[in-house]
Motif scaffolding. Sequence first.
Motif, short mmCIF file in Angstrom:
data_model
loop_
_atom_site.label_atom_id
_atom_site.label_comp_id
_atom_site.label_asym_id
_atom_site.label_seq_id
_atom_site.Cartn_x
_atom_site.Cartn_y
_atom_site.Cartn_z
N ILE A 81 4.24 18.45 -4.21
CA ILE A 81 3.76 17.20 -4.82
C ILE A 81 3.20 16.31 -3.72
CG2 ILE A 81 4.52 15.07 -5.94
CD1 ILE A 81 6.62 16.98 -7.34
N HIS B 88 -6.35 10.73 -6.26
CA HIS B 88 -5.70 12.03 -6.28
C HIS B 88 -6.38 12.93 -7.31
CE1 HIS B 88 -2.55 10.24 -3.89
NE2 HIS B 88 -2.50 9.24 -4.74
N TRP C 219 -3.18 16.24 -11.40
CA TRP C 219 -1.82 15.74 -11.16
C TRP C 219 -1.39 14.78 -12.25
CZ3 TRP C 219 0.91 16.18 -6.33
CH2 TRP C 219 0.31 17.14 -5.50
#
Lengths: 191, 244
Positions: B46, B72, B76
């Motif tokens: 992660i 990001h 995710w």
Amino acid sequence: MAKVLIAETSYLVRKGLVSLLEHTDGVTELKAAGHPETIMLTLKEYSPDILLLNSAITMPVTNEKLTSILHENARIIYILNTPLPAESPSSQISVFDTKNKLSEKLSFHISQYATQDNDKGETEELTPRERLILKHVALGRTNKEIASELFISTHTVISHRKNITRKLDIKTVSGLTVYAILNGIIKMEDI
Amino acid sequence: MHIHPNMKMSDLVQSDFELLAVLQRLKIPFGFKDKTIQTVCKEQGIDLHFFLNLVKWFHERDFFPGETLMNHPVKWLVKYLRSTHSCYVDYYIPRIENEIVQMESFDHSAGHNMQLMLKFFREYITEFSSHIQLEEEKIFPYILRLEENLAKEAPDQDFWEKIQGYTIKDFLDEHSDIEEKLVDLRNILLKYLAPPSDNCIFTNVLVEIFRLGNDLNDHTILEENVLIPQVLKLEEEFKKKFPG
């Protein structure tokens, strides 16, 4: 319903007042500033009802000028960096004041704005007319159908519905239906 | 509390147990021992900053790291939102439903009020499920394929055709407000219903409805302020990279 501006250089005092006022009923908006220039700018743009001003801040204008920038019903409460005598006026608070003392003084001022705004004589009770509209809504009728049945305009129906929703805190039709059944406005078998 | 990468994961949870929800949704297994946040994230694959941004927001509530979260990979966030969905569907909702069923058995009021609440809540479940179904079956796969195809030399033909007539903006129109009914339920229970004999269950239902409401609120914030803007950006990039 008061808009409050906190004009205070000390970070700690500013944060403290913010956290106190955030949980005070009647405060609709809250801003804080520390620098004299920012304070002036915020004053003009924001036009608060209550200005909490630390008396140690040197403002670029005189006191009279400051009062004239504020709107007619606005007031200034001074924050003092020294302790206050027991019988101090409510327009002064001190960084030494207890939480109770502060809450008492601030709530007193804020409540005065609440009474001014609350001239509508608001009650949570539905009027007989609103109950009737609610009955039709709960039975699944559209605004148009209700309007033609009661000989009123759809605009009026909508405005009644807005008031019903505001008074009851229930937005959806199925929520209103539940309320209507609970309060005997319609019967479970009706739906 | 200052949250930083070298903090122990267990300390993080101990200082704010509401963060357990984030951990669960990122599928981080327990048994941290003395591992730091950084180590746990690394082991679980992660992104550290993604994790930090999320927990900081959930903990402090001071600022919303919209811009930062957008940096990001979108997959995710989709993964996060998906586990949030399954948490609602598999856990929260059935639990509340069960509790209302339980209250119904205690309810001796003449009007069968709890039966009414149960009916109302079941209606809500139907609405809620179709909302989630739309996201799971249409929206999320579209977003994932968009990101995938953007990285390719040439996009898949069928996807390229699809995107010509579609944008995530269409989804925004369909994105109904799933909180409204829940708020109504809460207000009815709180303001208009006398509690049935078992007060503990009644209070607990209310607490859980408040929790679910807050959770849904966060969910919507993430979707509308991070996911959608990010997808719009991806769509733009896609159209630039693969003009018609």
